[in-house]
Scaffold this active site. Structure first.
Site, mmCIF file in Angstrom:
data_model
loop_
_atom_site.group_PDB
_atom_site.id
_atom_site.type_symbol
_atom_site.label_atom_id
_atom_site.label_comp_id
_atom_site.label_asym_id
_atom_site.label_seq_id
_atom_site.Cartn_x
_atom_site.Cartn_y
_atom_site.Cartn_z
ATOM 1 C CE LYS A 4 -2.087 -1.214 3.871
ATOM 2 N NZ LYS A 4 -1.380 -2.482 4.174
ATOM 3 N NE ARG A 24 2.062 -5.038 11.115
ATOM 4 C CZ ARG A 24 3.095 -4.840 10.300
ATOM 5 N NH1 ARG A 24 4.287 -5.326 10.607
ATOM 6 N NH2 ARG A 24 2.937 -4.150 9.198
ATOM 7 N NE ARG A 70 -4.843 -1.563 10.069
ATOM 8 C CZ ARG A 70 -3.805 -1.107 9.377
ATOM 9 N NH1 ARG A 70 -3.904 -0.009 8.669
ATOM 10 N NH2 ARG A 70 -2.693 -1.760 9.370
ATOM 11 N NE ARG A 93 7.691 -2.349 6.192
ATOM 12 C CZ ARG A 93 6.375 -2.272 6.359
ATOM 13 N NH1 ARG A 93 5.622 -1.716 5.424
ATOM 14 N NH2 ARG A 93 5.820 -2.751 7.450
ATOM 15 N NE ARG A 107 5.885 -0.311 9.983
ATOM 16 C CZ ARG A 107 4.762 -0.355 9.271
ATOM 17 N NH1 ARG A 107 4.695 0.295 8.115
ATOM 18 N NH2 ARG A 107 3.723 -1.038 9.683
HETATM 19 P P1 AP5 Z 1 4.762 -1.593 1.851
HETATM 20 O O1 AP5 Z 1 4.413 -0.803 0.648
HETATM 21 O O2 AP5 Z 1 5.498 -0.923 2.932
HETATM 22 O O3 AP5 Z 1 3.474 -2.390 2.397
HETATM 23 P P2 AP5 Z 1 2.182 -1.854 3.140
HETATM 24 O O4 AP5 Z 1 1.004 -2.478 2.498
HETATM 25 O O5 AP5 Z 1 2.194 -0.369 3.251
HETATM 26 O O6 AP5 Z 1 2.389 -2.557 4.558
HETATM 27 P P3 AP5 Z 1 2.318 -1.970 6.039
HETATM 28 O O7 AP5 Z 1 3.108 -2.890 6.899
HETATM 29 O O8 AP5 Z 1 2.660 -0.525 6.075
HETATM 30 O O9 AP5 Z 1 0.795 -2.156 6.321
HETATM 31 P P4 AP5 Z 1 0.077 -2.141 7.663
HETATM 32 O O10 AP5 Z 1 -1.319 -2.005 7.218
HETATM 33 O O11 AP5 Z 1 0.376 -3.290 8.527
HETATM 34 O O12 AP5 Z 1 0.736 -0.913 8.445
HETATM 35 P P5 AP5 Z 1 0.229 0.540 8.816
HETATM 36 O O13 AP5 Z 1 1.393 1.430 8.815
HETATM 37 O O14 AP5 Z 1 -0.945 0.917 8.021
HETATM 38 O O15 AP5 Z 1 5.612 -2.861 1.322
HETATM 39 C C1 AP5 Z 1 6.133 -3.833 2.229
HETATM 40 C C2 AP5 Z 1 7.508 -4.294 1.753
HETATM 41 O O16 AP5 Z 1 7.378 -5.011 0.523
HETATM 42 C C3 AP5 Z 1 8.499 -3.164 1.472
HETATM 43 O O17 AP5 Z 1 9.782 -3.602 1.819
HETATM 44 C C4 AP5 Z 1 8.413 -2.976 -0.068
HETATM 45 O O18 AP5 Z 1 9.623 -2.499 -0.613
HETATM 46 C C5 AP5 Z 1 8.102 -4.383 -0.530
HETATM 47 N N1 AP5 Z 1 7.224 -4.426 -1.714
HETATM 48 C C6 AP5 Z 1 6.174 -3.595 -1.985
HETATM 49 N N2 AP5 Z 1 5.562 -3.965 -3.130
HETATM 50 C C7 AP5 Z 1 6.238 -5.066 -3.589
HETATM 51 C C8 AP5 Z 1 6.080 -5.906 -4.721
HETATM 52 N N3 AP5 Z 1 5.100 -5.708 -5.622
HETATM 53 N N4 AP5 Z 1 6.939 -6.932 -4.866
HETATM 54 C C9 AP5 Z 1 7.929 -7.150 -3.960
HETATM 55 N N5 AP5 Z 1 8.136 -6.389 -2.870
HETATM 56 C C10 AP5 Z 1 7.298 -5.346 -2.674
HETATM 57 O O19 AP5 Z 1 -0.270 0.324 10.321
HETATM 58 C C11 AP5 Z 1 0.641 0.067 11.360
HETATM 59 C C12 AP5 Z 1 -0.089 -0.056 12.692
HETATM 60 O O20 AP5 Z 1 -0.744 1.196 13.001
HETATM 61 C C13 AP5 Z 1 -1.208 -1.088 12.757
HETATM 62 O O21 AP5 Z 1 -0.718 -2.363 13.076
HETATM 63 C C14 AP5 Z 1 -2.103 -0.513 13.855
HETATM 64 O O22 AP5 Z 1 -1.574 -0.764 15.126
HETATM 65 C C15 AP5 Z 1 -2.018 0.987 13.595
HETATM 66 N N6 AP5 Z 1 -3.077 1.463 12.672
HETATM 67 C C16 AP5 Z 1 -2.882 2.033 11.441
HETATM 68 N N7 AP5 Z 1 -4.053 2.341 10.859
HETATM 69 C C17 AP5 Z 1 -5.022 1.956 11.725
HETATM 70 C C18 AP5 Z 1 -6.439 1.979 11.687
HETATM 71 N N8 AP5 Z 1 -7.109 2.461 10.616
HETATM 72 N N9 AP5 Z 1 -7.106 1.488 12.748
HETATM 73 C C19 AP5 Z 1 -6.463 1.006 13.830
HETATM 74 N N10 AP5 Z 1 -5.121 0.935 13.933
HETATM 75 C C20 AP5 Z 1 -4.391 1.403 12.891
HETATM 76 MG MG MG Z 2 2.335 1.038 4.823
#
Ligand code: AP5
Ligand code: MG
Ligand code: ZN
Length: 217
Positions: A13, A171, A88, A127, A160
């Site tokens: 994402k 997660r 979410r 990552r 991270r």
């Molecule tokens: P990346 O693009 O970083 O993936 P992502 O989908 O953004 O994954 P996240 O870990 O950020 O998602 P998340 O939903 O768990 O975390 P968030 O920050 O929202 O890509 C991942 C890796 O793969 C990278 O190394 C990249 O280079 C590689 N890659 C990308 N595309 C690729 C491809 N096509 N092929 C190969 N490699 C690839 O949330 C974190 C925390 O915050 C949550 O756990 C929760 O505690 C809290 N939180 C956030 N939002 C909410 C909400 N709405 N409600 C409640 N709690 C929340």
């Molecule tokens: Mg992300």
């Protein structure tokens, strides 16, 4: 244009968002980024969120809904916005519908990025993120030109806190239980566009662009 990226941790994402906000001139709203920055600064929001995030649990709905409501009122969101990682839960989605209704706008599309679990684990545990500008890399799949150095700003790369195997596993379980129901929620609203997220970064970007270009015709 108001677009949401829906997908499990590691789906890509944030990676796709970097390109989409530039190409489509969208304001970027990532609840994960906002929360991480609050934790780093030690603000009251950060203190509230820290433990949930470290354990791989969701931060309470009212907290994240409050953040997004405030953010959507910012002037840069008027030209359009990209939601990453919000909503979410079904409760968050219902609150978002209400907030958007009050603002007189609506979601245009939900891009659902579907990826196999094994691939998600490999992506998350490899990552690396720039400490200074937040740019995202992967040790194998998307390495920086110089090891551990950000291509964009020269900053140092780090892992991270929630990317350890144990927290990643939690997660992914939380996603299945609390977030996956949104796939049906948005399918019923005719907003869902599912993309094969197992492909390489450019191929996924091309597919998302095709969806967005069709919307703006
Ligand atoms: P990346 O693009 O970083 O993936 P992502 O989908 O953004 O994954 P996240 O870990 O950020 O998602 P998340 O939903 O768990 O975390 P968030 O920050 O929202 O890509 C991942 C890796 O793969 C990278 O190394 C990249 O280079 C590689 N890659 C990308 N595309 C690729 C491809 N096509 N092929 C190969 N490699 C690839 O949330 C974190 C925390 O915050 C949550 O756990 C929760 O505690 C809290 N939180 C956030 N939002 C909410 C909400 N709405 N409600 C409640 N709690 C929340
Ligand atoms: Mg992300
Ligand atoms: Zn950087």
């Amino acid at each position: 244009m108001l677009i949401m990226l829906l997908g499990p941790p590691g789906a890509g994402k944030g990676t796709q968002a970097e390109f989409l906000v530039k190409n489509y001139n969208l304001a970027y709203i990532s609840t994960g980024e906002i929360l991480r920055s609050a934790v780093k600064k030690g603000t009251p929001l950060g203190l509230k969120a820290k433990q949930y995030m470290e354990e791989g649990q969701l931060v309470p709905d009212d907290v994240v809904v409050g953040i997004v409501k405030e953010r959507l009122a910012d002037p840069d969101c008027r030209q359009g916005a990209l939601l990453d990682g919000f909503p979410r839960t079904v409760a968050q989605a219902q609150s978002l519908d209400q907030v958007l209704n009050d603002l007189g706008c609506k979601l245009d599309a939900v891009i659902h990025m579907a990826v196999e679990e094994e691939e998600l684990i490999a992506r998350l545990t490899g990552r690396r993120v720039c400490r200074d500008c937040g740019a995202t890399y992967h040790i194998k799949f998307n390495p920086p030109k110089v090891r551990n150095v950000c291509d964009q700003c020269g900053g140092e790369l780090s892992q991270r806190e929630d990317d350890s195997l144990a927290t990643v596993t939690e997660r992914l379980a939380v996603y299945k239980k609390q977030t996956e129901p949104l796939i049906d929620y948005y399918r019923q609203q005719n907003l869902l566009h599912t993309i094969d997220g197992n492909q390489d970064i450019d191929a996924i970007a091309a597919q998302i662009s095709a969806v967005l270009d069709k919307l703006s015709q």
